[in-house]
Design a protein around this motif. Structure first.
Motif, PDB file in Angstrom:
ATOM      1  N   ARG A 103       3.868   9.314  -4.879  1.00 40.31           N
ATOM      2  CA  ARG A 103       5.257   9.042  -4.515  1.00 40.31           C
ATOM      3  C   ARG A 103       5.990   8.282  -5.610  1.00 40.31           C
ATOM      4  O   ARG A 103       7.176   8.503  -5.863  1.00 40.31           O
ATOM      5  N   HIS A 104       5.292   7.370  -6.298  1.00 43.04           N
ATOM      6  CA  HIS A 104       5.928   6.538  -7.315  1.00 43.04           C
ATOM      7  C   HIS A 104       5.099   6.557  -8.599  1.00 43.04           C
ATOM      8  O   HIS A 104       4.452   5.569  -8.952  1.00 43.04           O
ATOM      9  N   PRO A 105       5.080   7.649  -9.334  1.00 43.40           N
ATOM     10  CA  PRO A 105       4.304   7.687 -10.572  1.00 43.40           C
ATOM     11  C   PRO A 105       4.974   6.878 -11.672  1.00 43.40           C
ATOM     12  O   PRO A 105       6.200   6.891 -11.813  1.00 43.40           O
ATOM     13  N   ARG A 106       4.201   6.137 -12.432  1.00 43.02           N
ATOM     14  CA  ARG A 106       4.667   5.401 -13.608  1.00 43.02           C
ATOM     15  C   ARG A 106       5.892   4.536 -13.304  1.00 43.02           C
ATOM     16  O   ARG A 106       6.915   4.593 -13.982  1.00 43.02           O
ATOM     17  N   VAL A 107       5.774   3.730 -12.267  1.00 39.31           N
ATOM     18  CA  VAL A 107       6.834   2.791 -11.894  1.00 39.31           C
ATOM     19  C   VAL A 107       6.282   1.377 -12.023  1.00 39.31           C
ATOM     20  O   VAL A 107       5.198   1.086 -11.518  1.00 39.31           O
ATOM     21  N   PRO A 108       6.986   0.462 -12.718  1.00 35.92           N
ATOM     22  CA  PRO A 108       6.445  -0.885 -12.942  1.00 35.92           C
ATOM     23  C   PRO A 108       6.433  -1.726 -11.677  1.00 35.92           C
ATOM     24  O   PRO A 108       7.086  -1.414 -10.674  1.00 35.92           O
ATOM     25  N   TRP A 109       5.665  -2.813 -11.746  1.00 38.84           N
ATOM     26  CA  TRP A 109       5.524  -3.706 -10.593  1.00 38.84           C
ATOM     27  C   TRP A 109       6.872  -4.190 -10.071  1.00 38.84           C
ATOM     28  O   TRP A 109       7.084  -4.268  -8.861  1.00 38.84           O
ATOM     29  N   SER A 110       7.784  -4.570 -10.960  1.00 38.07           N
ATOM     30  CA  SER A 110       9.057  -5.132 -10.507  1.00 38.07           C
ATOM     31  C   SER A 110       9.805  -4.163  -9.606  1.00 38.07           C
ATOM     32  O   SER A 110      10.426  -4.566  -8.613  1.00 38.07           O
ATOM     33  N   VAL A 111       9.736  -2.873  -9.928  1.00 38.13           N
ATOM     34  CA  VAL A 111      10.422  -1.868  -9.110  1.00 38.13           C
ATOM     35  C   VAL A 111       9.658  -1.612  -7.819  1.00 38.13           C
ATOM     36  O   VAL A 111      10.246  -1.502  -6.735  1.00 38.13           O
ATOM     37  N   LEU A 112       8.337  -1.517  -7.911  1.00 31.99           N
ATOM     38  CA  LEU A 112       7.538  -1.274  -6.710  1.00 31.99           C
ATOM     39  C   LEU A 112       7.708  -2.378  -5.678  1.00 31.99           C
ATOM     40  O   LEU A 112       7.831  -2.121  -4.473  1.00 31.99           O
ATOM     41  N   VAL A 113       7.719  -3.623  -6.136  1.00 27.79           N
ATOM     42  CA  VAL A 113       7.853  -4.731  -5.192  1.00 27.79           C
ATOM     43  C   VAL A 113       9.268  -4.775  -4.620  1.00 27.79           C
ATOM     44  O   VAL A 113       9.461  -5.177  -3.469  1.00 27.79           O
ATOM     45  N   ALA A 114      10.265  -4.347  -5.387  1.00 30.89           N
ATOM     46  CA  ALA A 114      11.615  -4.224  -4.822  1.00 30.89           C
ATOM     47  C   ALA A 114      11.619  -3.203  -3.692  1.00 30.89           C
ATOM     48  O   ALA A 114      12.256  -3.405  -2.655  1.00 30.89           O
ATOM     49  N   HIS A 115      10.894  -2.089  -3.866  1.00 34.48           N
ATOM     50  CA  HIS A 115      10.753  -1.110  -2.782  1.00 34.48           C
ATOM     51  C   HIS A 115      10.067  -1.747  -1.581  1.00 34.48           C
ATOM     52  O   HIS A 115      10.500  -1.565  -0.435  1.00 34.48           O
ATOM     53  N   ALA A 116       8.980  -2.489  -1.828  1.00 34.12           N
ATOM     54  CA  ALA A 116       8.258  -3.134  -0.721  1.00 34.12           C
ATOM     55  C   ALA A 116       9.153  -4.146  -0.013  1.00 34.12           C
ATOM     56  O   ALA A 116       9.142  -4.248   1.227  1.00 34.12           O
ATOM     57  N   PRO A 155       4.507 -10.957 -16.117  1.00 29.02           N
ATOM     58  CA  PRO A 155       4.909  -9.732 -16.819  1.00 29.02           C
ATOM     59  C   PRO A 155       5.010  -8.538 -15.871  1.00 29.02           C
ATOM     60  O   PRO A 155       4.226  -7.594 -15.930  1.00 29.02           O
ATOM     61  N   SER A 156       5.997  -8.591 -14.980  1.00 24.05           N
ATOM     62  CA  SER A 156       6.088  -7.603 -13.904  1.00 24.05           C
ATOM     63  C   SER A 156       6.702  -6.288 -14.363  1.00 24.05           C
ATOM     64  O   SER A 156       6.857  -5.373 -13.559  1.00 24.05           O
ATOM     65  N   GLY A 157       7.066  -6.174 -15.646  1.00 28.07           N
ATOM     66  CA  GLY A 157       7.505  -4.893 -16.172  1.00 28.07           C
ATOM     67  C   GLY A 157       6.357  -3.950 -16.461  1.00 28.07           C
ATOM     68  O   GLY A 157       6.579  -2.790 -16.841  1.00 28.07           O
ATOM     69  N   ARG A 158       5.125  -4.417 -16.265  1.00 32.60           N
ATOM     70  CA  ARG A 158       3.954  -3.563 -16.502  1.00 32.60           C
ATOM     71  C   ARG A 158       3.815  -2.499 -15.421  1.00 32.60           C
ATOM     72  O   ARG A 158       4.185  -2.705 -14.271  1.00 32.60           O
ATOM     73  N   LEU A 159       3.205  -1.381 -15.826  1.00 33.14           N
ATOM     74  CA  LEU A 159       2.752  -0.411 -14.835  1.00 33.14           C
ATOM     75  C   LEU A 159       1.557  -1.002 -14.096  1.00 33.14           C
ATOM     76  O   LEU A 159       0.814  -1.823 -14.656  1.00 33.14           O
ATOM     77  N   PRO A 160       1.331  -0.617 -12.839  1.00 36.06           N
ATOM     78  CA  PRO A 160       0.250  -1.225 -12.059  1.00 36.06           C
ATOM     79  C   PRO A 160      -1.105  -1.142 -12.752  1.00 36.06           C
ATOM     80  O   PRO A 160      -1.490  -0.093 -13.270  1.00 36.06           O
ATOM     81  N   PHE A 161      -1.772  -2.282 -12.774  1.00 37.29           N
ATOM     82  CA  PHE A 161      -3.156  -2.405 -13.239  1.00 37.29           C
ATOM     83  C   PHE A 161      -3.329  -1.975 -14.701  1.00 37.29           C
ATOM     84  O   PHE A 161      -4.382  -1.473 -15.089  1.00 37.29           O
ATOM     85  N   GLU A 182       4.150  -1.344 -20.628  1.00 38.03           N
ATOM     86  CA  GLU A 182       5.463  -1.731 -20.112  1.00 38.03           C
ATOM     87  C   GLU A 182       6.469  -0.672 -20.539  1.00 38.03           C
ATOM     88  O   GLU A 182       6.989  -0.715 -21.652  1.00 38.03           O
ATOM     89  N   PRO A 183       6.781   0.300 -19.693  1.00 35.53           N
ATOM     90  CA  PRO A 183       7.727   1.357 -20.063  1.00 35.53           C
ATOM     91  C   PRO A 183       9.149   0.815 -20.108  1.00 35.53           C
ATOM     92  O   PRO A 183       9.476  -0.171 -19.439  1.00 35.53           O
ATOM     93  N   PRO A 184      10.015   1.418 -20.910  1.00 33.69           N
ATOM     94  CA  PRO A 184      11.418   0.987 -20.921  1.00 33.69           C
ATOM     95  C   PRO A 184      12.065   1.251 -19.572  1.00 33.69           C
ATOM     96  O   PRO A 184      11.804   2.274 -18.932  1.00 33.69           O
ATOM     97  N   ALA A 198       0.822  -1.204   0.000  1.00 32.42           N
ATOM     98  CA  ALA A 198       0.000   0.000   0.000  1.00 32.42           C
ATOM     99  C   ALA A 198       0.860   1.259   0.000  1.00 32.42           C
ATOM    100  O   ALA A 198       0.533   2.254  -0.665  1.00 32.42           O
ATOM    101  N   LYS A 199       1.974   1.227   0.737  1.00 36.65           N
ATOM    102  CA  LYS A 199       2.875   2.387   0.777  1.00 36.65           C
ATOM    103  C   LYS A 199       3.451   2.684  -0.603  1.00 36.65           C
ATOM    104  O   LYS A 199       3.462   3.832  -1.067  1.00 36.65           O
ATOM    105  N   VAL A 200       3.955   1.647  -1.296  1.00 34.91           N
ATOM    106  CA  VAL A 200       4.642   1.889  -2.571  1.00 34.91           C
ATOM    107  C   VAL A 200       3.659   2.131  -3.713  1.00 34.91           C
ATOM    108  O   VAL A 200       4.064   2.598  -4.782  1.00 34.91           O
TER     109      VAL A 200
END
Length: 627
Positions: free
Chosen positions: A214-227, A245-251, A255-257, A207-209
């Motif tokens: 705080r984290h606009p346009r950040v893919p799942w792989s990065v967000l979960v690394a933060h978590a 496919p965790s390179g996707r943006l949430p929901f 998939e941004p580069p 929920a925090k990440v």
């Protein structure tokens, strides 16, 4: 498009924070634009209630929708049975098993992906079934999200699981899986603030990440690394991660580069890239260490600091900061403080570069040279003998040729007008060439334990006739499949990854549902000490000229620690998946569940590993058509 979700909370066997988890996730999803959010708690979280909720979600879902399936509660493992624990689990009888099986979850998710590819599954539960490690946590503060259950109705559960799974069933595609812990380890709930009640550790961190401010346009792989880092700093031994496919943006499906992020930790006062040797780092290579927010809670600007690889210790790269860096606060504080959540390293210049010959003499060539100069893993050469690739521009089109003069991909006119896009292709191909040459480390980095390994191939997928593959000299044809079996004969747990470098030069983490490694239990353990991967089909991509043979490489990497190797894979996914998988008999069945992750990495110990490899020649025609 409608964003829909089912939030399941089964508060059983001593858990007290499940309903708070559901309420928090409900608020998070509303903040992200979800308008159809259904909760399934109290008596609705029974076995029948969970089935009904997921069935109704499937009926409501329409093409283009985004869907989330969330579960908080106990998870359990009883032999081969993997299941969630509904509120009526205690009502199980020898003929009526009330656990909600992983097979049933997968079947429900498959119904959703048949309608829309935008599906996310979040599991905040344990999957150890009581086989958990003791932890030195403050008594009464922490609660395991696993539970020791009686072996009731096991036969009924196995019978139901067998009826739901069939050899040849495809694994569920397009599912992002966010999970709290490793298959045989634990997830926890904790009282985050005195008097505030308990909360699932993973749900609270997620929920925090997921705060879009705080984290606009950040893919799942990065967000979960933060978590993961937030949880680590709470001294909780669980390793959440994102599979699929965790390179996707949430929901979403976007998939941004992303840059080539390498893991970064602190160990004995040193900055360390764990597994740096696997990622191609060596002594005197330079990286940029990036610290999001500049402080553990974020909110500030991103801070970076230059560093050089000073020592390779086992498979890890130990960094030093040059005196000229003269870090200023907050960067200076990072030399002694805990790393902010989500810190990582970016390669700046590495020793193991791949050389490119440019066969063009115009403004395009100059623009391409400027792009290459910014690439940490590429360099120009005028010697055709040392070039892994030649860029040839003629008559408005551009080709990238391999050492044998064959195009890596079909010629593209747009590449000539877009040097940055062409450079991205060269980086992808260079990564493939580097990973193709992955081998055992020298000296102290070599793993002592020697597992038994077998590579097998099946001609004409589905024939059932498997043959053992030799390390070199094999031929694989369009439509063939391969699989890997690993047996741990040692007395310690091991982790393994299967990495493929395809005939197109793309690199795939074949075991991408568990990027941090499939865990092999010690020999003789009641859980799995031997695993066979799902079969992987060889196919000829449509953007590769039908000229062969071309190299197809499969690595098995076995290590003594969990390690997220997602960074080895190509970031630009092909239009068709590089791996078409089918479940193998004897493998644990469900990809949705397999996102579970390993225990917290013990940063006091180094990464040791070994590599087994098959180098084969791939041909475009099926075997029977070869003359």
């Amino acid at each position: 498009m409608t964003l829909r979700a089912v939030l399941i909370g089964a508060q059983t066997y001593g858990l007290t924070g499940v309903h708070a988890d559901v309420e928090l996730m409900h608020a998070v999803l509303r903040n992200h634009g979800f308008t159809d959010v259904r909760t399934c708690t109290e008596e609705l979280a029974s076995y029948a209630g969970i089935r009904t909720a997921l069935s109704r979600l499937g009926e409501a879902t329409r093409p283009g929708d985004g869907v989330v399936v969330y579960y908080s509660g106990h998870g359990a493992l009883l032999g081969e049975l993997q299941y969630l624990v509904p509120v009526d689990m205690a009502d199980s009888t020898p003929t009526d098993f009330r656990g909600y099986l992983a097979e049933e979850l997968t079947a429900a998710v498959r119904v959703l992906t048949d309608v829309t590819p935008n599906v996310t599954v979040v599991l905040d539960c344990c999957h150890s079934g009581g086989a958990v490690r003791e932890a030195a946590y403050e008594s009464g503060r922490w609660a395991l999200k696993s539970v020791e259950l009686p072996r009731v109705a096991r036969a009924a559960g196995l019978e139901r699981a067998a009826a739901l799974s069939r050899p040849g069933d495809p694994l569920v595609p397009n599912v992002v899986r966010l999970t709290a812990c490793q298959q045989h380890d634990s997830a926890y709930e904790v009282e985050l603030r005195p008097g505030a009640g308990r909360q699932g550790v993973f749900t609270a961190a997620l929920a925090k990440v997921l705060d879009p401010q705080r984290h606009p346009r950040v893919p799942w792989s990065v967000l979960v690394a933060h978590a993961r880092d937030r949880i680590k700093q709470q001294q909780v031994r669980q390793w959440p991660d994102a599979g699929g496919p965790s390179g996707r943006l949430p929901f979403s499906l976007e998939e941004p580069p992303e840059p080539e992020r390498l893991p970064l930790v602190r160990r004995d006062g040193r900055f360390v890239v764990p597994g740096g040797a696997v990622f191609g780092l060596g002594i005197e290579d330079t990286v940029s260490m990036v610290f999001p927010g500049g402080q553990p809670e974020g909110g500030g600007r991103e801070t970076s600091m230059a560093a050089t690889v000073e020592v390779m210790k086992a498979g890890d790269a130990l960094l030093c900061t040059p005196p000229s860096a003269a870090p200023r606060p907050p960067a200076g504080e990072l030399l002694t403080a805990a790393l902010p959540p989500g810190s990582y390293a970016l390669p700046v210049r590495v020793h193991d570069r791949r050389h490119v010959l440019i066969d063009a003499h115009d403004l395009f060539a100059e623009a391409l040279r400027k792009e290459l100069a910014r690439c940490p893993r590429l360099a120009e050469t005028e010697d055709k003998g040392e070039a892994f690739a030649t860029v040839r521009a003629r008559n408005g089109t551009c080709e990238v040729l391999n050492a044998e003069g064959q195009p890596f991909r079909k010629p593209s006119g747009t590449a000539r007008s877009d040097p940055a896009r062409l450079t991205a292709l060269l980086e992808e191909l260079a990564r493939g060439e580097r990973v193709r040459r992955l081998r055992d480390p020298e000296g102290a980095g070599r793993l002592d334990a020697g597992p038994e390994v077998r590579f097998e191939a099946e001609h004409a997928a589905g024939s059932g006739e498997w043959r053992v593959l030799r390390p070199v000299g094999e031929r694989l044809y369009d439509g063939d499949s391969y699989r890997v079996t690993v047996a741990n004969h040692s007395g310690v747990p091991l982790y393994f990854w299967v990495i493929g470098v395809g005939l197109s030069g793309r690199t795939a983490l074949v075991t991408n549902d568990q990027p941090s490694g499939y865990r092999l239990e010690p020999c003789g353990d009641e859980h799995r000490s031997t695993r066979t991967t799902a079969s992987v089909k060889i196919y000829w991509p449509s953007d590769v000229p039908a000229q062969g043979p071309r190299p197809e490489t499969v690595h098995l990497l076995v290590g003594d620690r969990p390690m997220d190797l997602r960074g080895l894979a190509s970031r630009d996914a092909p239009s068709r998946s590089a791996c078409r998988t089918d479940p193998a008999l004897g493998a644990l069945l469900q990809e949705v569940w397999y996102g579970v992750r390993d225990q917290l990495l013990d940063v006091g110990e180094e990464f040791h590993y070994r590599v087994w490899t098959v180098h084969a020649d791939a041909l475009p025609q099926p075997q029977e058509s070869e003359t």
